[in-house]
Scaffold this motif. Structure first.
Motif, mmCIF file in Angstrom:
data_model
loop_
_atom_site.group_PDB
_atom_site.id
_atom_site.type_symbol
_atom_site.label_atom_id
_atom_site.label_comp_id
_atom_site.label_asym_id
_atom_site.label_seq_id
_atom_site.Cartn_x
_atom_site.Cartn_y
_atom_site.Cartn_z
ATOM 1 N N SER A 77 0.823 -1.207 0.000
ATOM 2 C CA SER A 77 0.000 0.000 0.000
ATOM 3 C C SER A 77 0.856 1.256 0.000
ATOM 4 O O SER A 77 0.499 2.267 -0.610
ATOM 5 N N HIS B 79 -3.626 3.296 -2.352
ATOM 6 C CA HIS B 79 -4.881 2.539 -2.319
ATOM 7 C C HIS B 79 -6.084 3.478 -2.421
ATOM 8 O O HIS B 79 -5.982 4.675 -2.113
ATOM 9 N N GLU B 80 -7.166 2.908 -2.868
ATOM 10 C CA GLU B 80 -8.422 3.631 -2.956
ATOM 11 C C GLU B 80 -9.107 3.624 -1.588
ATOM 12 O O GLU B 80 -8.839 2.764 -0.747
ATOM 13 N N SER C 242 -10.544 0.238 0.421
ATOM 14 C CA SER C 242 -10.155 -0.919 -0.392
ATOM 15 C C SER C 242 -9.760 -2.122 0.447
ATOM 16 O O SER C 242 -9.734 -3.238 -0.045
ATOM 17 N N GLY D 297 -8.341 7.348 0.967
ATOM 18 C CA GLY D 297 -7.360 6.695 0.123
ATOM 19 C C GLY D 297 -5.974 7.293 0.324
ATOM 20 O O GLY D 297 -5.773 8.205 1.123
ATOM 21 N N GLY E 189 -7.238 -1.629 -5.026
ATOM 22 C CA GLY E 189 -8.659 -1.317 -5.095
ATOM 23 C C GLY E 189 -9.045 -0.489 -6.296
ATOM 24 O O GLY E 189 -10.242 -0.259 -6.534
#
Length: 667
Positions: free
Chosen positions: A417, A422-423, A426, A434, A476
């Motif tokens: 990550s 990352h979203e 996720s 995020g 994600g």
């Protein structure tokens, strides 16, 4: 001459001493003083001028620690220049059980090298740091008599005036400054040697050779801003031997000459300047010595296949071959300095004259703007991140981000990550808004992957895709993000070996290794002095406040240490020294213990290395407790005696469980 005050020793167990005294008295009683040899002249001075008695007990005299430091401070420039010569000489004579002393012009030993396991014998005989070997105190001896006679000599066994020294053999040679004044004396001495004085003939030649090397190195440093004409009677050896050194200005005016050069000038009747004159030889020009125009001399380096040119002297028409050492700032046409690419400054600051580093930096300069990834290889602490930053700062990407990632320090559970981002939502624990990954943060700039060999295999696969496609897919996310990356990776590990073990992807290796830059370990670098001074200045600038100088004994210790932790360890050592030093200078005793381990201790409570000064001696409970009791638990007094800082004394007391009476140890 009166010898009435000289005692003739009783013969009870003192036959050798008695014979020695009788030899001195008999020699002087039958001499009228004319035509005496060097040793006899010295014996006469000892009795007539100094009132010494060869039979009287004469233990070695050591100057106090503070006085020793004063002598070392005054000789600091010489000590720094002489260090390499003293060490080389010691390695030459060490197998024969010699010690090496460098004394100042007054006979005080300011630099010493000798076998550690013979420390007691060194101290007992005075062959040690801080010993006074002046003829007025020690009598006829190599150092003191060399000072008086201004000439190299061997003082062998019974040549010594004092019976205390008759087992020694000592050979010394003078070192003169560019004005012809005595600067120092270089001496080698041994406790055991053949009876024949002729056995020391080779020792005398060796000491003379190294004294000349030290003298010439000092000359070259002092007049480094001048053109220096090097002359020799042989074309083949002028580049190496450089027997005659003459410093000149741009118009050919004579500035100074080494000892051999001054003899050459006297031979050709060019008067030398008197002592104390600001600019020696100022009335004379190199053209008064050589049958040449000044342009012929200044263009030697551009003449012929070997950069050597032959000249004849005016007076005796002797043929000499000349080469030239030019000052750092060379002459330029039209009065304008050559244009310099200032963008290379970050790379140029990484090294001075180390050949391996200059080769690496030359290649780095050519690669800095190329769209290829670079792998930097070297031991831990050699400056791999500094190299990566310098590549970035000297490139066209310098205004964009430089993002450094230590692949070995990042937790494996977070590294994916952190790298790719990352979203929102996720995964469990993901940030609500995020996160932009480190790779995306480096867009347009440089991504530095330190310790790439420790990256998990799963992430190696994802990184390979990023490098191949120049895009990153956050965790994600359904669509990748385009990135413009220049990757610099670094490792101290053998990546090819890891590939064979299945621990590193071969395709990733070739993707990262568009070009390879190798950094040598600090112990192998020829520019250690430059690095030490540069880091020392950088750290002082960070700290601010009072400016501190790095004394010659500390520099010698730093140069002698092998630096297993490389530049990182050097950086920490200098930071420590600046934090613990007292006053306006860092001395050898302010360095961490590991930088000075294995060195000898001065009898007056300081400890020498190849340069002298204070060193932390290895202390056990008894010596430390003894010093504490002697000074009634005055920590400052103990610290001064042992050449240590007060915090070091407290740390050792705590480690050894030593508690002052009715006190608690500071935490």
């Amino acid at each position: 001459m009166s010898t009435a005050h000289v005692r003739r020793p009783q013969l009870q167990g003192a036959q050798t001493q008695h014979e020695h005294v009788e030899t001195i008295l008999r020699s002087l009683d039958h001499s009228d003083g004319s035509g005496e040899a060097v040793i006899e002249r010295s014996w006469r001075r000892c009795i007539d001028l100094y009132g010494l008695d060869p039979a009287a007990p004469s233990p070695p005299r050591y100057v106090p620690d503070r006085t020793l430091r004063e002598h070392q401070d005054q000789a600091d420039a010489l000590i720094q220049v002489a260090r390499a010569g003293v060490e080389q000489l010691y390695h030459q004579v060490m197998p024969l059980d010699y010690v090496v002393l460098l004394t100042d012009a007054r006979g005080i030993s300011v630099q010493f090298l000798g076998a550690r396991d013979a420390q007691r014998e060194h101290q007992r005989t005075g062959l040690f740091l801080g010993a006074d070997w002046s003829e007025q105190h020690a009598g006829t001896c190599a150092v003191g008599t060399c000072i008086q006679e201004q000439a190299p000599l061997t003082c062998h066994h019974s040549d010594h005036f004092s019976a205390h020294h008759i087992r020694l053999t000592c050979t010394a040679a003078p070192v003169f400054d560019p004005d012809g004044q005595l600067l120092a004396v270089l001496d080698i001495s041994a406790y055991r040697s053949p009876e024949s004085k002729a056995s020391q003939t080779f020792a005398l030649q060796v000491v003379k050779h190294y004294a000349r090397m030290i003298e010439d190195a000092y000359f070259l440093q002092r007049y480094g801003g001048c053109h220096i004409v090097c002359l020799d009677r042989s074309r083949e050896f002028v580049q190496i031997n450089r027997r005659y050194l003459i410093a000149i200005e741009e118009d050919g005016t004579l500035v100074a000459a080494n000892t051999a050069g001054r003899k050459l000038l006297r031979h050709h009747e060019l008067p030398l300047a008197g002592a104390g004159e600001a600019r020696p030889f100022k009335a004379w020009n190199i053209q008064d010595l050589l049958d040449a125009e000044i342009g012929d001399v200044l263009d030697i380096q551009h003449y012929g296949y070997d950069r050597v040119r032959a000249f004849r002297t005016h007076r005796h028409h002797e043929l000499h071959f000349a080469t030239l050492i030019e000052p750092p700032r060379r002459r330029t046409t039209g009065g304008q300095a050559p244009r310099r690419d200032t963008s290379l400054a970050p790379l140029e600051a990484l090294a001075d004259d180390d050949p391996a580093m200059r080769d690496t930096l030359t290649r780095a300069a050519r690669l800095r703007n190329e769209p290829i990834n670079i792998l930097v290889v070297g031991e831990t602490g050699t400056g791999k991140e500094r190299m990566a930053r310098a590549l970035h700062e000297s490139s066209r990407r310098r205004d964009k981000p430089f993002v450094a990632i230590n692949c070995a320090a990042m937790p494996e559970s977070l590294i994916e990550s952190e790298l790719f981002g990352h979203e929102p939502g996720s995964f469990t624990g993901a940030r609500s808004k995020g996160m932009k990954g480190l790779i995306a943060q480096a867009d347009g700039g440089t991504l530095f992957l330190d310790e790439i060999g420790d990256m998990p295999l799963q992430l190696q696969t994802r990184l390979l895709r990023v490098l191949a496609e120049q895009e990153v897919l956050p965790i994600g996310a359904s669509r990748p993000i385009k990135v413009d990356l220049r990757v610099v990776a670094a490792t101290h590990r053998d990546l090819r070996g890891l590939i064979d073990l299945g621990q590193f992807r071969e395709d990733l290796f070739y993707r990262l290794n568009g070009a390879s830059l190798r950094l040598p370990p600090l112990r192998e670098r020829a520019d250690q002095g430059y690095l030490i001074r540069r880091l020392f200045e950088d750290l002082q600038a960070e700290r601010g406040g009072q400016r501190v100088r790095l004394r010659g004994d500390a520099m010698s210790a730093l140069l002698a240490y092998p630096w297993p932790g490389n530049i990182r360890e050097l950086h920490n050592a200098l930071r420590y020294a600046l934090a613990t030093c007292e006053g306006d200078e860092v001395v050898v005793g302010d360095l961490p213990e590991e930088c000075t381990s294995g060195q000898l201790a001065h009898p007056a409570a300081s400890s020498p290395i190849a340069g002298g000064g204070r060193v932390r001696p290895p202390l056990g409970e008894d010596p430390l407790q003894e010093a504490l009791r002697r000074h009634q638990w005055n920590i400052s007094a103990v610290a001064r005696e042992l050449g240590l800082s007060r915090p070091t004394i407290y740390r050792r007391m705590k480690r050894l469980g030593i508690v002052p009476p009715n006190h608690q140890m500071p935490t």
